[in-house]
Motif scaffolding. Sequence first.
Motif, PDB file in Angstrom:
ATOM      1  N   ARG A  94       0.796  -1.645   0.284  1.00 43.41           N
ATOM      2  CA  ARG A  94       0.233  -0.091   0.112  1.00 43.41           C
ATOM      3  C   ARG A  94       1.066   1.212  -0.218  1.00 43.41           C
ATOM      4  NH1 ARG A  94      -1.847   3.520   3.703  1.00 43.41           N
ATOM      5  NH2 ARG A  94      -0.392   1.996   5.507  1.00 43.41           N
ATOM      6  N   ILE A  95       0.388   2.388  -0.831  1.00 43.07           N
ATOM      7  CA  ILE A  95       1.499   3.473  -1.104  1.00 43.07           C
ATOM      8  C   ILE A  95       0.851   4.542  -0.542  1.00 43.07           C
ATOM      9  CG2 ILE A  95       2.514   5.022  -2.514  1.00 43.07           C
ATOM     10  CD1 ILE A  95       3.172   2.798  -4.411  1.00 43.07           C
ATOM     11  N   SER A  96       1.364   5.416   0.227  1.00 45.49           N
ATOM     12  CA  SER A  96       0.422   6.319   1.217  1.00 45.49           C
ATOM     13  C   SER A  96      -0.167   7.861   0.223  1.00 45.49           C
ATOM     14  CB  SER A  96       1.391   7.228   2.707  1.00 45.49           C
ATOM     15  OG  SER A  96       2.595   7.213   1.296  1.00 45.49           O
ATOM     16  N   ASP A  97      -0.998   8.527   0.520  1.00 43.28           N
ATOM     17  CA  ASP A  97      -1.280   9.198  -0.281  1.00 43.28           C
ATOM     18  C   ASP A  97      -0.236  10.571  -0.578  1.00 43.28           C
ATOM     19  OD1 ASP A  97      -3.820   7.996  -0.174  1.00 43.28           O
ATOM     20  OD2 ASP A  97      -4.760   9.202   1.875  1.00 43.28           O
ATOM     21  N   THR A  98       0.332  10.528   0.344  1.00 43.02           N
ATOM     22  CA  THR A  98       1.441  11.200   0.302  1.00 43.02           C
ATOM     23  C   THR A  98       2.439  10.766  -0.858  1.00 43.02           C
ATOM     24  OG1 THR A  98       1.717  12.104   2.629  1.00 43.02           O
ATOM     25  CG2 THR A  98       3.459  13.048   1.460  1.00 43.02           C
ATOM     26  N   ALA A  99       2.592   9.507  -0.954  1.00 42.94           N
ATOM     27  CA  ALA A  99       3.275   9.356  -2.110  1.00 42.94           C
ATOM     28  C   ALA A  99       2.986   9.422  -3.594  1.00 42.94           C
ATOM     29  CB  ALA A  99       3.971   7.224  -1.668  1.00 42.94           C
ATOM     30  N   GLN A 100       2.137   8.276  -3.417  1.00 42.86           N
ATOM     31  CA  GLN A 100       0.752   9.247  -4.712  1.00 42.86           C
ATOM     32  C   GLN A 100       1.188  10.983  -4.978  1.00 42.86           C
ATOM     33  OE1 GLN A 100      -2.736   7.351  -3.924  1.00 42.86           O
ATOM     34  NE2 GLN A 100      -2.271   4.834  -3.246  1.00 42.86           N
ATOM     35  N   ALA A 101       0.926  11.619  -3.955  1.00 42.90           N
ATOM     36  CA  ALA A 101       0.727  12.381  -4.252  1.00 42.90           C
ATOM     37  C   ALA A 101       2.241  13.381  -5.193  1.00 42.90           C
ATOM     38  CB  ALA A 101       0.303  13.872  -3.766  1.00 42.90           C
ATOM     39  N   LEU A 102       2.932  13.209  -4.638  1.00 39.69           N
ATOM     40  CA  LEU A 102       4.442  12.689  -4.697  1.00 39.69           C
ATOM     41  C   LEU A 102       4.851  12.334  -6.782  1.00 39.69           C
ATOM     42  CD1 LEU A 102       6.475  13.204  -1.842  1.00 39.69           C
ATOM     43  CD2 LEU A 102       6.432  14.782  -3.202  1.00 39.69           C
ATOM     44  N   GLN A 103       4.454  10.982  -6.457  1.00 42.56           N
ATOM     45  CA  GLN A 103       4.465  10.566  -8.077  1.00 42.56           C
ATOM     46  C   GLN A 103       3.530  11.596  -8.720  1.00 42.56           C
ATOM     47  OE1 GLN A 103       3.520   6.408  -8.152  1.00 42.56           O
ATOM     48  NE2 GLN A 103       5.188   5.854  -8.809  1.00 42.56           N
ATOM     49  N   ARG A 104       2.924  11.735  -7.762  1.00 42.66           N
ATOM     50  CA  ARG A 104       1.530  12.510  -9.496  1.00 42.66           C
ATOM     51  C   ARG A 104       2.412  13.615 -10.538  1.00 42.66           C
ATOM     52  NH1 ARG A 104      -2.547  10.705  -6.419  1.00 42.66           N
ATOM     53  NH2 ARG A 104      -2.924  12.768  -5.502  1.00 42.66           N
ATOM     54  N   SER A 105       2.569  14.207  -8.775  1.00 44.20           N
ATOM     55  CA  SER A 105       3.736  15.283  -8.793  1.00 44.20           C
ATOM     56  C   SER A 105       4.697  15.540 -10.196  1.00 44.20           C
ATOM     57  CB  SER A 105       3.674  16.436  -8.205  1.00 44.20           C
ATOM     58  OG  SER A 105       4.630  15.513  -7.276  1.00 44.20           O
ATOM     59  N   VAL A 106       5.097  14.402  -9.792  1.00 42.28           N
ATOM     60  CA  VAL A 106       6.621  14.330 -10.779  1.00 42.28           C
ATOM     61  C   VAL A 106       6.463  14.116 -11.948  1.00 42.28           C
ATOM     62  CG1 VAL A 106       9.201  12.751 -11.108  1.00 42.28           C
ATOM     63  CG2 VAL A 106       8.419  13.962  -8.666  1.00 42.28           C
ATOM     64  N   GLY A 107       5.403  13.273 -12.532  1.00 39.44           N
ATOM     65  CA  GLY A 107       5.488  12.990 -13.530  1.00 39.44           C
ATOM     66  C   GLY A 107       4.554  14.039 -13.978  1.00 39.44           C
ATOM     67  N   GLU A 108       3.811  15.420 -13.846  1.00 36.20           N
ATOM     68  CA  GLU A 108       3.440  16.584 -13.901  1.00 36.20           C
ATOM     69  C   GLU A 108       4.735  17.595 -14.686  1.00 36.20           C
ATOM     70  OE1 GLU A 108       0.803  18.156 -11.529  1.00 36.20           O
ATOM     71  OE2 GLU A 108      -0.829  16.047 -11.947  1.00 36.20           O
ATOM     72  N   ASN A 109       5.116  17.171 -13.847  1.00 41.09           N
ATOM     73  CA  ASN A 109       6.625  18.034 -14.274  1.00 41.09           C
ATOM     74  C   ASN A 109       7.291  18.076 -15.062  1.00 41.09           C
ATOM     75  OD1 ASN A 109       5.412  20.630 -12.545  1.00 41.09           O
ATOM     76  ND2 ASN A 109       5.778  19.271 -10.978  1.00 41.09           N
ATOM     77  N   SER A 110       7.655  16.478 -15.419  1.00 44.56           N
ATOM     78  CA  SER A 110       8.662  16.190 -15.831  1.00 44.56           C
ATOM     79  C   SER A 110       8.836  16.279 -17.516  1.00 44.56           C
ATOM     80  CB  SER A 110       8.504  14.197 -15.674  1.00 44.56           C
ATOM     81  OG  SER A 110       7.499  13.907 -16.876  1.00 44.56           O
ATOM     82  N   GLY A 111       7.431  16.587 -18.295  1.00 41.98           N
ATOM     83  CA  GLY A 111       7.745  17.518 -19.638  1.00 41.98           C
ATOM     84  C   GLY A 111       7.863  19.010 -19.233  1.00 41.98           C
ATOM     85  N   ASN A 112       8.617  19.572 -17.997  1.00 41.18           N
ATOM     86  CA  ASN A 112       8.540  21.016 -17.665  1.00 41.18           C
ATOM     87  C   ASN A 112      10.017  21.029 -16.877  1.00 41.18           C
ATOM     88  OD1 ASN A 112       6.183  21.358 -18.881  1.00 41.18           O
ATOM     89  ND2 ASN A 112       4.619  21.225 -16.959  1.00 41.18           N
TER      90      ASN A 112
END
Length: 106
Positions: A49-67
């Motif tokens: 189980r991945i915590s909500d905080t880790a999931q949010a960090l993973q999403r933000s890294v994915g969103e910013n990887s192209g920028n």
Amino acid sequence: MAIDFPGLSPAQSAGNRGKVSEQQTPATGNSAGNQPTGNTPARSDDTVRISDTAQALQRSVGENSGNADVNSDRVAQIKAAIEDGSYKIDNERIADRMLQLDSLLG
């Protein structure tokens, strides 16, 4: 990141980090092979189980990887300042930013 291991108490999982149990060591001199070798397949009831905080960090890294905008001139200025010894580090600013990050993650 939180990992749940069914059947283990928190004390058991924390106390055995980095250690190999006797059950995981290969059997020696046992032609029957009755003891597990540590290479057994994962049980179907194991969960992660991945915590909500880790999931949010993973999403933000994915969103910013192209920028990935890099200011090459600024990087060159900082490198030059480090080489000539004029680059100053603001310890209080670093500490404040570390505390901000800790409050976001905590």
